[in-house]
Design a protein around this motif. Sequence first.
Motif, PDB file in Angstrom:
ATOM      1  N   TYR B 295       0.836  -1.213   0.000  1.00  0.00           N
ATOM      2  CA  TYR B 295       0.000   0.000   0.000  1.00  0.00           C
ATOM      3  C   TYR B 295       0.869   1.260   0.000  1.00  0.00           C
ATOM      4  CZ  TYR B 295      -3.124   3.663   1.583  1.00  0.00           C
ATOM      5  OH  TYR B 295      -3.812   4.845   1.680  1.00  0.00           O
ATOM      6  N   LEU B 369      -8.642   3.030  11.885  1.00  0.00           N
ATOM      7  CA  LEU B 369      -8.594   4.494  11.685  1.00  0.00           C
ATOM      8  C   LEU B 369      -8.475   5.247  13.007  1.00  0.00           C
ATOM      9  CD1 LEU B 369     -11.216   5.336   8.926  1.00  0.00           C
ATOM     10  CD2 LEU B 369      -8.776   4.943   8.682  1.00  0.00           C
ATOM     11  N   ASP B 370      -8.942   4.624  14.081  1.00  0.00           N
ATOM     12  CA  ASP B 370      -8.898   5.280  15.393  1.00  0.00           C
ATOM     13  C   ASP B 370      -7.625   4.954  16.163  1.00  0.00           C
ATOM     14  OD1 ASP B 370     -11.255   6.571  15.061  1.00  0.00           O
ATOM     15  OD2 ASP B 370     -12.476   5.153  16.192  1.00  0.00           O
ATOM     16  N   GLY B 372      -3.810   5.324  17.130  1.00  0.00           N
ATOM     17  CA  GLY B 372      -2.898   6.471  17.076  1.00  0.00           C
ATOM     18  C   GLY B 372      -1.747   6.308  16.098  1.00  0.00           C
ATOM     19  N   ILE B 374      -1.751   5.323  13.138  1.00  0.00           N
ATOM     20  CA  ILE B 374      -2.089   5.569  11.735  1.00  0.00           C
ATOM     21  C   ILE B 374      -1.590   6.947  11.272  1.00  0.00           C
ATOM     22  CG2 ILE B 374      -4.384   6.656  11.886  1.00  0.00           C
ATOM     23  CD1 ILE B 374      -5.192   4.362   9.823  1.00  0.00           C
ATOM     24  N   ILE B 375      -1.484   7.874  12.210  1.00  0.00           N
ATOM     25  CA  ILE B 375      -1.073   9.234  11.840  1.00  0.00           C
ATOM     26  C   ILE B 375       0.391   9.262  11.372  1.00  0.00           C
ATOM     27  CG2 ILE B 375      -0.217  10.208  14.030  1.00  0.00           C
ATOM     28  CD1 ILE B 375      -2.278  12.553  13.405  1.00  0.00           C
ATOM     29  N   PHE B 376       1.176   8.263  11.780  1.00  0.00           N
ATOM     30  CA  PHE B 376       2.595   8.235  11.407  1.00  0.00           C
ATOM     31  C   PHE B 376       2.853   7.409  10.145  1.00  0.00           C
ATOM     32  CE2 PHE B 376       2.377   8.820  16.019  1.00  0.00           C
ATOM     33  CZ  PHE B 376       3.031  10.032  16.126  1.00  0.00           C
ATOM     34  N   ASN B 377       1.787   6.782   9.602  1.00  0.00           N
ATOM     35  CA  ASN B 377       1.996   6.036   8.357  1.00  0.00           C
ATOM     36  C   ASN B 377       2.396   7.025   7.256  1.00  0.00           C
ATOM     37  OD1 ASN B 377       1.683   3.274   7.167  1.00  0.00           O
ATOM     38  ND2 ASN B 377       0.438   4.441   5.724  1.00  0.00           N
ATOM     39  N   PRO B 378       3.380   6.679   6.437  1.00  0.00           N
ATOM     40  CA  PRO B 378       3.875   7.669   5.470  1.00  0.00           C
ATOM     41  C   PRO B 378       2.849   8.061   4.415  1.00  0.00           C
ATOM     42  CG  PRO B 378       4.854   5.515   5.071  1.00  0.00           C
ATOM     43  CD  PRO B 378       4.135   5.427   6.370  1.00  0.00           C
ATOM     44  N   VAL B 379       1.894   7.191   4.157  1.00  0.00           N
ATOM     45  CA  VAL B 379       0.852   7.499   3.168  1.00  0.00           C
ATOM     46  C   VAL B 379      -0.468   7.623   3.930  1.00  0.00           C
ATOM     47  CG1 VAL B 379      -0.360   6.648   1.120  1.00  0.00           C
ATOM     48  CG2 VAL B 379       2.096   6.214   1.393  1.00  0.00           C
ATOM     49  N   ASP B 380      -1.243   8.632   3.588  1.00  0.00           N
ATOM     50  CA  ASP B 380      -2.520   8.844   4.267  1.00  0.00           C
ATOM     51  C   ASP B 380      -3.441   7.632   4.059  1.00  0.00           C
ATOM     52  OD1 ASP B 380      -4.250  10.485   5.775  1.00  0.00           O
ATOM     53  OD2 ASP B 380      -5.421  10.879   3.971  1.00  0.00           O
ATOM     54  N   VAL B 381      -4.228   7.331   5.073  1.00  0.00           N
ATOM     55  CA  VAL B 381      -5.111   6.161   4.998  1.00  0.00           C
ATOM     56  C   VAL B 381      -6.537   6.590   5.286  1.00  0.00           C
ATOM     57  CG1 VAL B 381      -5.541   3.823   5.859  1.00  0.00           C
ATOM     58  CG2 VAL B 381      -3.219   4.769   5.951  1.00  0.00           C
ATOM     59  N   GLU B 382      -7.414   6.346   4.329  1.00  0.00           N
ATOM     60  CA  GLU B 382      -8.835   6.570   4.572  1.00  0.00           C
ATOM     61  C   GLU B 382      -9.488   5.207   4.747  1.00  0.00           C
ATOM     62  OE1 GLU B 382     -10.646   9.256   1.833  1.00  0.00           O
ATOM     63  OE2 GLU B 382      -9.123  10.790   2.167  1.00  0.00           O
ATOM     64  N   ASP B 385      -9.164   2.760   1.975  1.00  0.00           N
ATOM     65  CA  ASP B 385      -7.787   2.252   1.834  1.00  0.00           C
ATOM     66  C   ASP B 385      -7.532   1.113   2.833  1.00  0.00           C
ATOM     67  OD1 ASP B 385      -7.269   4.381   0.010  1.00  0.00           O
ATOM     68  OD2 ASP B 385      -6.924   5.714   1.711  1.00  0.00           O
TER      69      ASP B 385
END
Lengths: 175, 394
Positions: B295, B369-370, B372, B374-382, B385
């Motif tokens: 991903y 998504l909730d 914490g 996830i905010i540090f993943n290099p690619v944004d995740v919706e 995704d």
Amino acid sequence: MNNNKVKVNPWKRRYVVLMMEVIGRSMEAASQVDRVIRGEVANLPDRLMFEMRVIPNGPALVMVKTDAGNLRYVGTSAPRKVDVAMKFKHLQHAFLVFSFQESTARSFANDRILLDGEIAYAMKIVRCLNRMESLILPKFIAQRALKRYPDLSLPEKLLGGGRIYSQVAKNLIWG
Amino acid sequence: MTKSYYEFFCPVKIVAGSAALEHIPYELSNLSASRPLIITDKGVRGAGLLDHVLNAFAESDMEVVEIFDDVPPDSSTKIVSRIAELYRSNKCDSIIAVGGGSVIDTSKGVNILVSENGTDLAQFSGVGVLKKPLKPFFVIPTTAGTGSEVTQVAVVSDTDKQVKLPFTSYFLLPNAAILDPRMTLTLPPHITAMTAMDAMTHAIEAFTGMAKNPISDAYATLAIRKISENLIRVLDKPDDVDARLELAQASTMAGIAFSNSMVGLVHSLGHSLGALCHLPHGLCMNLFLPFVLEYNLDGRGDVIGELLLYLAGAEVYARTPTHQRGAKAIEVIRQMRDELNRRCKLPRTLSETGKVTQDQLSKLADMALDDGSIIFNPVDVEREDALAVLNNAW
């Protein structure tokens, strides 16, 4: 008298104060009119209070989830202990975010923000902020504020942003 | 790429190698401590691992004052209070945690109560609540994976209020982490594999994430190399002391890396899967790792490509064209997982676990998504995704 105490550029402080109020009021409006943000807010506990604050002495913005299921901008100080707090370590760090030189995610990654409280709620609030910014900011600015600019059609962006701006005006006039 | 700003902090003394345990009395005396309380669990004691620790006090002028060996897999504030009382009644002056994640987190909680002279652990929950150093605290990990011996966080459940209390403070970091190969020598193959893949994921997410920095990169890359070179070696020969020590060091290095650079989507999904389906953390990490790297490949291909050097060595790296290195690195991880599946039946997909149903994927995406991390993943995740990654991992 100690002359070593240096004050931050007052314009920088005023800018952050202003931006915090703009964000607070825009979030309040967005939680009333945007379907996506309403969905996120619905999953927050009732009367959850959160703040975004520069430590140690502000500026700050405080918001609460109302019984009606929206967010309400409370002001710059919390009447009780907040449930979730996002604390900038310095005014300069808040300025970087609010002047769109650094995204919220980058600010977290750069250890500039301390998060206190339930992380799951904080993540929902961050998503609300991101969604709101994607709607109300011009694309070229929003691209700097967000990790990834969402796939928004022009009508969706214009309509969504317009609804938020007009709701902010309504709230200011009629309270 | 130069990072505009970063922080790095790890004050934990690493005491590693042959006869490392025998250094404990000296290290305690350096901190003016002489009456340690050992906190562990039944499994560690039953496996005879505690004997190594107790024997290390022979010929020293101190002894272990008390042992609490009943820490459950999901510890609670009640257990913490009980152990704190034991510490006080025996006039202990230091804590030695011997075990995995639950034992270490419990011990951190005990250290808060006895150092702050408190009775209600919840009072100290949050970020930066602790303002002064705690009692001398050593950690002896018995698995090579969690990295908890070098992290500044702890989570303890309040079973009455049904909440998990998080604690974050520099003062939670132990004074020393003791890595002695004897403590992991008898670890069964499937746990060795799971925990090593946990450490591998810590290192890979630290290296590829948004908060990566040059110092944590150094720890992460060496950890990846050590795990790549030694995991199969340990599975071939479980009593290989050198290889066991390499895995223990890799786990600690990965812990240092991720506690400074954080983790990403593998952990967001893994935490959710662990919570919803009660699967071990290391298994979840092994399961999601290649799918998340795929991903992230479009947005972070150059960094993922660098992993190939540490995963497969210089020859493979040099042979692979630059633009193919990211995909090749993921292929090497997949091969490693195939081998672990063949040897230890470690699941590679959600369906192979036999404990997840397809109708749970939507809930898992929401939970991820909730998280914490996830905010540090290099690619944004919706949400879509996360759901796509979960479907790929099915």
